[in-house]
Design a protein around this motif. Structure first.
Motif, PDB file in Angstrom:
ATOM      1  N   GLY A 103      97.863  82.240  22.584  1.00  0.00           N
ATOM      2  CA  GLY A 103      99.097  82.485  22.232  1.00  0.00           C
ATOM      3  C   GLY A 103      99.669  83.607  23.123  1.00  0.00           C
ATOM      4  O   GLY A 103     100.932  83.715  23.480  1.00  0.00           O
ATOM      5  N   ALA A 131     105.523  78.158  17.355  1.00  0.00           N
ATOM      6  CA  ALA A 131     103.908  77.715  17.583  1.00  0.00           C
ATOM      7  C   ALA A 131     103.191  78.685  17.829  1.00  0.00           C
ATOM      8  O   ALA A 131     102.130  78.824  17.521  1.00  0.00           O
ATOM      9  CB  ALA A 131     103.974  76.278  18.301  1.00  0.00           C
ATOM     10  N   VAL A 134     102.511  81.486  15.480  1.00  0.00           N
ATOM     11  CA  VAL A 134     101.587  80.818  14.316  1.00  0.00           C
ATOM     12  C   VAL A 134     100.250  80.831  14.804  1.00  0.00           C
ATOM     13  O   VAL A 134      99.284  80.935  13.999  1.00  0.00           O
ATOM     14  CB  VAL A 134     102.182  79.487  13.843  1.00  0.00           C
ATOM     15  CG1 VAL A 134     100.864  78.531  13.038  1.00  0.00           C
ATOM     16  CG2 VAL A 134     103.436  79.701  12.914  1.00  0.00           C
ATOM     17  N   SER A 135     100.256  80.582  16.095  1.00  0.00           N
ATOM     18  CA  SER A 135      98.668  80.291  16.665  1.00  0.00           C
ATOM     19  C   SER A 135      98.089  81.933  16.745  1.00  0.00           C
ATOM     20  O   SER A 135      96.964  82.242  16.534  1.00  0.00           O
ATOM     21  CB  SER A 135      98.729  79.795  18.101  1.00  0.00           C
ATOM     22  OG  SER A 135      99.212  80.813  19.147  1.00  0.00           O
ATOM     23  N   LEU A 233      93.392  74.391  12.534  1.00  0.00           N
ATOM     24  CA  LEU A 233      94.985  74.533  12.371  1.00  0.00           C
ATOM     25  C   LEU A 233      95.455  75.600  13.547  1.00  0.00           C
ATOM     26  O   LEU A 233      96.496  75.477  14.119  1.00  0.00           O
ATOM     27  CB  LEU A 233      95.439  74.911  11.305  1.00  0.00           C
ATOM     28  CG  LEU A 233      95.352  74.050   9.968  1.00  0.00           C
ATOM     29  CD1 LEU A 233      95.632  74.873   8.485  1.00  0.00           C
ATOM     30  CD2 LEU A 233      95.939  72.735  10.333  1.00  0.00           C
ATOM     31  N   ALA A 234      94.595  76.653  13.847  1.00  0.00           N
ATOM     32  CA  ALA A 234      95.157  77.574  14.830  1.00  0.00           C
ATOM     33  C   ALA A 234      95.004  76.852  16.215  1.00  0.00           C
ATOM     34  O   ALA A 234      95.783  77.156  17.138  1.00  0.00           O
ATOM     35  CB  ALA A 234      94.240  78.725  14.752  1.00  0.00           C
ATOM     36  N   ALA A 237      98.330  74.736  16.659  1.00  0.00           N
ATOM     37  CA  ALA A 237      99.414  75.510  16.717  1.00  0.00           C
ATOM     38  C   ALA A 237      99.376  75.791  18.422  1.00  0.00           C
ATOM     39  O   ALA A 237     100.338  75.907  19.059  1.00  0.00           O
ATOM     40  CB  ALA A 237      99.594  76.635  16.063  1.00  0.00           C
ATOM     41  N   SER A 238      98.237  76.241  19.101  1.00  0.00           N
ATOM     42  CA  SER A 238      98.124  76.429  20.449  1.00  0.00           C
ATOM     43  C   SER A 238      98.465  75.285  21.123  1.00  0.00           C
ATOM     44  O   SER A 238      99.220  75.407  22.239  1.00  0.00           O
ATOM     45  CB  SER A 238      96.614  77.040  20.635  1.00  0.00           C
ATOM     46  OG  SER A 238      96.225  78.151  20.144  1.00  0.00           O
ATOM     47  N   PHE A 240     100.741  72.908  20.477  1.00  0.00           N
ATOM     48  CA  PHE A 240     102.065  72.733  19.983  1.00  0.00           C
ATOM     49  C   PHE A 240     102.680  73.993  21.106  1.00  0.00           C
ATOM     50  O   PHE A 240     103.833  73.441  21.769  1.00  0.00           O
ATOM     51  CB  PHE A 240     102.547  73.130  18.828  1.00  0.00           C
ATOM     52  CG  PHE A 240     102.633  71.857  17.973  1.00  0.00           C
ATOM     53  CD1 PHE A 240     103.498  70.833  17.993  1.00  0.00           C
ATOM     54  CD2 PHE A 240     101.613  71.791  16.860  1.00  0.00           C
ATOM     55  CE1 PHE A 240     103.408  69.687  17.196  1.00  0.00           C
ATOM     56  CE2 PHE A 240     101.616  70.620  15.991  1.00  0.00           C
ATOM     57  CZ  PHE A 240     102.698  69.600  16.321  1.00  0.00           C
ATOM     58  N   ALA A 241     102.469  74.951  21.211  1.00  0.00           N
ATOM     59  CA  ALA A 241     102.877  76.128  22.032  1.00  0.00           C
ATOM     60  C   ALA A 241     102.835  75.649  23.535  1.00  0.00           C
ATOM     61  O   ALA A 241     103.690  76.023  24.256  1.00  0.00           O
ATOM     62  CB  ALA A 241     102.042  77.215  21.750  1.00  0.00           C
ATOM     63  N   ILE A 248      96.449  69.359  20.011  1.00  0.00           N
ATOM     64  CA  ILE A 248      97.262  69.065  18.728  1.00  0.00           C
ATOM     65  C   ILE A 248      96.570  68.110  17.958  1.00  0.00           C
ATOM     66  O   ILE A 248      96.194  68.305  16.837  1.00  0.00           O
ATOM     67  CB  ILE A 248      98.706  68.614  18.711  1.00  0.00           C
ATOM     68  CG1 ILE A 248      99.525  69.396  19.712  1.00  0.00           C
ATOM     69  CG2 ILE A 248      99.261  68.055  17.752  1.00  0.00           C
ATOM     70  CD1 ILE A 248     100.818  68.964  20.064  1.00  0.00           C
TER      71      ILE A 248
END
Length: 473
Positions: A103, A131, A134-135, A233-234, A237-238, A240-241, A248
């Motif tokens: 991130g 995203a 959040v990551s 989940l982390a 999120a990465s 998605f980013a 994902i």
């Protein structure tokens, strides 16, 4: 079909391997192959990702793979079966750190270096920017929480369960995290935006620390499982980013599997997830009714004579067995009994040890056959037919107070009903309480005897005395 569509379809292969691997991890007999399948899935995912990227400079990738692989190999080679929970906590932290670094790197590449004067949302879009943030948040919180969990497992911060003003600190850190997230995404000045995301990292680390701080050793299996889920989940999120489908899907699979395991652990301990975060079992006072009045001691010679008459024996391992490195003598005892035609099994409680499956790992190190391992649900109904139960280093998971004392900290927790066996022997260093801090009523039962001492030494003496007392085939 375009090359991009082919690549996206190819990602289904590692996803299928992940699902199959996790499924095989659910059974002791297939766990090793499940682990190999999962590793193969990761390798296939990396290869597909590199193909999707095309011709790029692989220098930093190779260096990263070499550094990460070296750290992983050294960590595992130095770890023993008794320290597996610490290793899992460390790897959870690595996953969180990787997500947070991805991130931060993406923020610098997409926002800071271009310095286009539009801010993260303007350059990346609202969803991608969110995203990214959040990551960083989840990754950093997972990192600090995992570091603290590992330290507690090693016993270095085991007494850190009370943080003065923890409630306001958690609320304050959470509010500051949200504010820093909003500023890092909206500020147009890249210097201010970069400073905001660094504060976001700092506040997220604080949230992870305060979340894990009150959790005691008894609840650590739940916390390790939850951290594993959060690390997934982390990673998602990465994904998605940076727009990577594999991250994902893989992250969501890990997150979902970890969350289901967390729920299983909570049910096994009769605890809610909220009560785990609030702290609890390690803080229970042990002063009420913790004295023993009718405890019968024994020694390996007498215990061996009891074993000679037994035809159905169950061994219950606990963390004390792992701490004393007594898994090999326990396996030797099982072999000696089996040679005399005795039915011998190891009863595994879901939360025995410091993480889910800890006892399975410890016994596997001693090459205990899979068919000798039996889960709590299967063995509980059979205890009335068992001649002898040998409890090695377990306490709360065999305490009848869970079934009888409504005011007990462990009331309602599913336990191994060893009290229903014809005889029980408990191998333990002393009468000290377990994590719940209460006396074990089993120790005072008429059909229970205690073998005090180091578990490894006691079991070695017991094997020697038993072999000396039975005829050589």
């Amino acid at each position: 079909m375009s090359a991009e569509e082919i690549t996206q379809l190819a990602y289904l292969v590692p996803v299928a391997l992940f699902v199959l691997g996790i499924k095989r991890l659910a059974r002791v007999r297939t766990a090793r192959t499940g682990n190999l399948i999962l590793a193969s899935g990761v390798l296939v995912a990396v290869v597909i990702t590199l193909v999707e990227m095309g011709l790029v400079n692989y220098t930093w990738m190779v260096l990263g793979l070499a550094a990460g692989g070296t750290v992983g190999v050294i960590t595992v080679l130095r770890a023993s079966a008794t320290s597996m929970p610490q290793v899992v906590a460390r790897f959870n932290g690595f996953s969180g750190a990787a997500a947070a670094l991805v991130g931060l790197a993406l923020f610098w590449e997409e926002v800071v270096f271009p310095d286009a004067g539009e801010g993260a949302i303007g350059l990346m879009g609202a969803m991608a920017g969110l995203a990214l943030a959040v990551s960083v948040v989840i990754g950093a919180a997972t990192l600090s929480g995992s570091i603290l969990a590992e330290a507690k497992l090693w016993g270095r911060l085991s007494r850190l369960t009370r943080v003065p003003g923890r409630g306001p600190l958690v609320v304050g850190a959470s509010i500051l995290t949200v504010v820093a997230m909003a500023l890092s995404l909206s500020l147009v000045d890249v210097r201010h935006a970069a400073l905001a995301i660094l504060f976001l990292l700092l506040f997220s680390l604080a949230v992870g620390f305060f979340a894990v701080a009150p959790v005691g050793g008894a609840d650590m299996p739940v916390m390790i499982s939850l951290l594993n889920s959060v690390s997934g989940l982390a990673v998602a999120a990465s994904g998605f980013a940076i727009g990577n489908t594999m991250l994902i899907m893989g992250g969501i699979i890990v997150g979902a599997a970890g969350l289901m395991l967390t729920q299983i652990m909570c049910v096994a301990m009769n605890r809610t997830l909220w009560s785990v975060f609030a702290g609890g079992l390690d803080e229970v006072a042990s002063g009420e009714g913790d004295s023993y009045e009718n405890v019968v001691g024994s020694d390996p010679e007498e215990a061996a004579m009891v074993l000679e008459a037994a035809r159905n024996v169950v061994i219950v391992p606990g963390y004390g067995l792992a701490a004393a490195r007594a898994q090999q003598p326990a396996a030797d005892l099982a072999d000696a009994l089996a040679e005399q035609g005795v039915q011998v099994r190891f009863a595994i409680h879901p939360v025995a040890g410091r993480m889910p499956g800890h006892m399975n790992v410890v016994l596997a190190e001693a090459n205990v056959p899979y068919d000798r391992l039996v889960e709590m649900e299967r063995v509980n109904s059979d205890f009335p037919n068992v001649d002898l139960v040998i409890v090695v280093g377990a306490n709360d998971v065999v305490n009848p107070a869970a079934n009888q004392a409504s005011g007990s900290p462990i009331a309602g927790m599913p336990i191994l009903d060893v009290e229903n066996a014809r005889r029980v022997m408990v191998v333990k260093r002393s009468l000290s309480p377990g994590y719940a801090g209460i006396k074990n009523e089993l120790f005072e039962r008429d059909h229970c005897t205690m073998l005090f001492g180091d578990a490894k030494q006691v079991l070695e003496d017991l094997v020697r005395e038993f072999r000396a007392g039975v005829p050589t085939p």
